[in-house]
Enzyme design. Structure first.
Site, mmCIF file in Angstrom:
data_model
loop_
_atom_site.group_PDB
_atom_site.id
_atom_site.type_symbol
_atom_site.label_atom_id
_atom_site.label_comp_id
_atom_site.label_asym_id
_atom_site.label_seq_id
_atom_site.Cartn_x
_atom_site.Cartn_y
_atom_site.Cartn_z
ATOM 1 N N ASP A 101 0.477 -7.724 0.303
ATOM 2 C CA ASP A 101 0.694 -6.297 0.532
ATOM 3 C C ASP A 101 2.204 -6.053 0.506
ATOM 4 O O ASP A 101 2.855 -5.970 1.539
ATOM 5 C CB ASP A 101 0.093 -5.896 1.883
ATOM 6 C CG ASP A 101 0.180 -4.398 2.156
ATOM 7 O OD1 ASP A 101 0.644 -3.665 1.266
ATOM 8 O OD2 ASP A 101 -0.216 -3.981 3.263
ATOM 9 N N HIS A 142 0.825 -1.215 0.000
ATOM 10 C CA HIS A 142 0.000 0.000 0.000
ATOM 11 C C HIS A 142 0.855 1.260 0.000
ATOM 12 O O HIS A 142 0.389 2.324 -0.392
ATOM 13 C CB HIS A 142 -0.994 -0.001 1.171
ATOM 14 C CG HIS A 142 -0.395 -0.050 2.531
ATOM 15 N ND1 HIS A 142 -0.154 -1.215 3.216
ATOM 16 C CD2 HIS A 142 0.006 0.946 3.351
ATOM 17 C CE1 HIS A 142 0.346 -0.945 4.408
ATOM 18 N NE2 HIS A 142 0.468 0.361 4.506
ATOM 19 N N GLY A 149 2.803 4.774 10.639
ATOM 20 C CA GLY A 149 4.199 5.097 10.395
ATOM 21 C C GLY A 149 5.091 3.873 10.386
ATOM 22 O O GLY A 149 6.234 3.941 9.957
ATOM 23 N N SER A 179 1.928 -4.712 7.526
ATOM 24 C CA SER A 179 0.835 -4.354 6.629
ATOM 25 C C SER A 179 -0.135 -3.405 7.321
ATOM 26 O O SER A 179 -0.282 -2.254 6.925
ATOM 27 C CB SER A 179 0.093 -5.609 6.161
ATOM 28 O OG SER A 179 -1.049 -5.282 5.390
ATOM 29 N N SER A 239 4.325 1.029 8.716
ATOM 30 C CA SER A 239 4.062 0.207 7.539
ATOM 31 C C SER A 239 5.324 -0.124 6.764
ATOM 32 O O SER A 239 6.163 0.741 6.503
ATOM 33 C CB SER A 239 3.099 0.928 6.600
ATOM 34 O OG SER A 239 1.776 0.571 6.859
#
Length: 474
Positions: free
Chosen positions: A249, A219, A336, A354, A338
């Site tokens: 992801d 993402h 923050g 994720s 991810s």
């Protein structure tokens, strides 16, 4: 994780807000990945597995050995043993598993039956704010609903789970809200129309064409194409592949400079790194460690595999972004984090952050993209990219004598010069800027003709900022 571009300059991506709460076990002296049973022993006593990698390897062997009789496995960290579920196991099957060194447990539900449960949930209960994963400890599918699942949505979910039967699935509530944790061990930034997006670098890899690259959350790759190692710096890497939502992801992001050296390591702060030596599959029950630029270093356990998560779509108020094949854990994370690294104590790369619910104060569920699946899909390989990129080049390795709380230092991996530098002892965990900044000669945003070393002793990309400090928190 760090990277160094040569020969003109060496750029350091610093970790922000490092906090080693609850991660004392990570810094204990490492035990060799060995087993207690002597080679060739005929005893069927379960093997003592002193490493999560040992447990994962044994689980994979038994899955191949047992075939359809295999119904999942998990690691009993207290006894350091692998527990294997067997369905319709005859005496020969049980003996084979025991001789391999596992604790054998007869269960009711097969993997195919649990997969059918997940398929039914996908058809009848794909509701934003829900997730499900197989829990081998209970031999059931555990369905989780976040705080947004109320009213008719909850009624639909509850009736669907009840219709599956009490022996097949259980339903529980989460206090938080499932969301991708964009905004992201080492911070990476991108400037988009709506402002700044921040994520975390997961693991350095080598792309299929031999170029240096890194993995991060999908993402993040969908949200922005060009990424920098500082909030106002020029892009240093470009998204090559991105998957989100759907079957994973993950993103593969290639460094723009083909001479970039990308050590295979995770930056855990305070001048310490952990060498990453292989990609490993997650095992339920094992202890894992997550590094992210917002909340730093935290640990927890894997609680489920092949998880499906239904995030509320950010582009369609009535839509849902469903992601499958994730790892479920009780490790905390916040906006923050991810794309950040999930790894084992002995240097196995497990996953990239994720999304999830909760925070690092109250806890919650966090889901991770398996590294093994991302490598297979992108064709990348784990390891150093570029000639001479050694795991020890970027500073000290994790200090075995350190204890929880010792990570609260400068938050800058290597101080002024990335190679062999030491973190500035005068800096604090909340202030990553130290005495220097990113504007000196040869810094990540400066002139390529500089000396090749960053100025200052405490450079850092976060400068103590929070996830909402001018950044998008998707």
């Amino acid at each position: 994780m760090s990277h160094k571009r040569i020969p003109k300059r060496k750029a350091a991506i610093a970790v922000g807000g490092v906090a080693a709460l609850g991660a004392a076990a990570f810094l204990l002296p490492m035990a060799n990945a060995s087993q207690d049973n002597a080679s060739g022993a005929t005893a069927t006593a379960p093997k003592t597995l002193k490493s999560a990698t040992d447990a994962s390897d044994l689980a994979a062997q038994l899955q191949n050995l047992l075939g359809q009789a295999f119904a999942g496995s998990y690691y009993d960290s207290g006894k350091q043993q692998l527990v294997v579920n067997v369905i319709n196991g005859d005496s020969n099957t049980v003996v084979q598993a025991e001789k391999a060194g596992a604790v054998v447990r007869q269960v009711q539900n097969s993997n195919s039956e649990l997969a059918a449960v997940a398929s039914t949930l996908k058809t009848k209960a794909t509701i934003p704010g829900t997730a499900w994963a197989v829990d081998p400890k209970t031999n059931k599918v555990v369905v989780t609903a976040d705080s947004t699942v109320t009213g008719t949505k909850w009624d639909t979910l509850e009736s669907t789970v009840q219709g599956l039967g009490s022996n097949m699935a259980t339903l529980k509530k989460s206090a938080g809200t499932f969301k991708p944790l964009v905004s992201g061990g080492d911070a990476i930034f991108s400037q988009v129309a709506d402002g700044t997006v921040r994520c975390s670098l997961g693991f350095n890899v080598t792309a299929s064409d031999g170029s240096p690259a890194f993995l991060t959350a999908g993402h993040c790759g969908v949200a922005a194409k060009d990424w920098s190692d500082s909030e106002t710096g020029e892009p240093i890497a470009t998204v090559d592949q991105a998957t989100f939502p759907g079957d994973g992801d993950f993103s593969l992001v290639k460094y723009n400079d083909a001479t970039t050296q990308a050590p295979s390591e995770v930056n855990v702060g305070n001048g310490q790194t952990v060498a990453i030596n292989q990609a490993v599959d997650a095992t339920v029950g094992e202890t894992v460690f997550r590094m992210g630029s917002t909340t730093g270093l935290h640990d927890g356990q894997v609680t489920g595999l092949d998880a499906t998560v239904n995030f509320q779509s950010e582009t369609d108020p009535n839509g849902v972004d469903t992601v499958t094949g994730l790892i479920q854990t009780n490790v905390c994370a916040e906006a923050g984090d991810s794309g950040g690294s999930l790894f084992t104590q002995d240097g196995g790369a497990v996953g990239m952050t994720s999304g999830g619910s909760g925070d690092c104060t109250s806890g919650g569920e966090t889901f991770f993209q398996p590294v093994t699946a991302a490598l297979q899909a992108t064709g990348a390989t784990l390891g150093d990219a570029g000639a001479g990129a050694g795991a020890g080049d970027a500073g000290a390795t994790a200090d075995p004598s350190a204890t929880a709380g010792d990570e609260n230092g400068a938050g800058d991996q290597a101080g002024g010069d990335q190679i062999g530098g030491a973190a500035d002892p005068s800096a604090t965990a909340g202030d990553q800027s130290g005495t220097g900044d990113e504007t000196g000669t040869g810094d990540a945003t400066g002139d390529e003709t500089g000396t090749g070393e960053q100025s200052g002793t405490g450079t850092g990309v976060n400068d103590g900022s929070s996830a909402n400090d001018g950044s998008s928190s998707h």
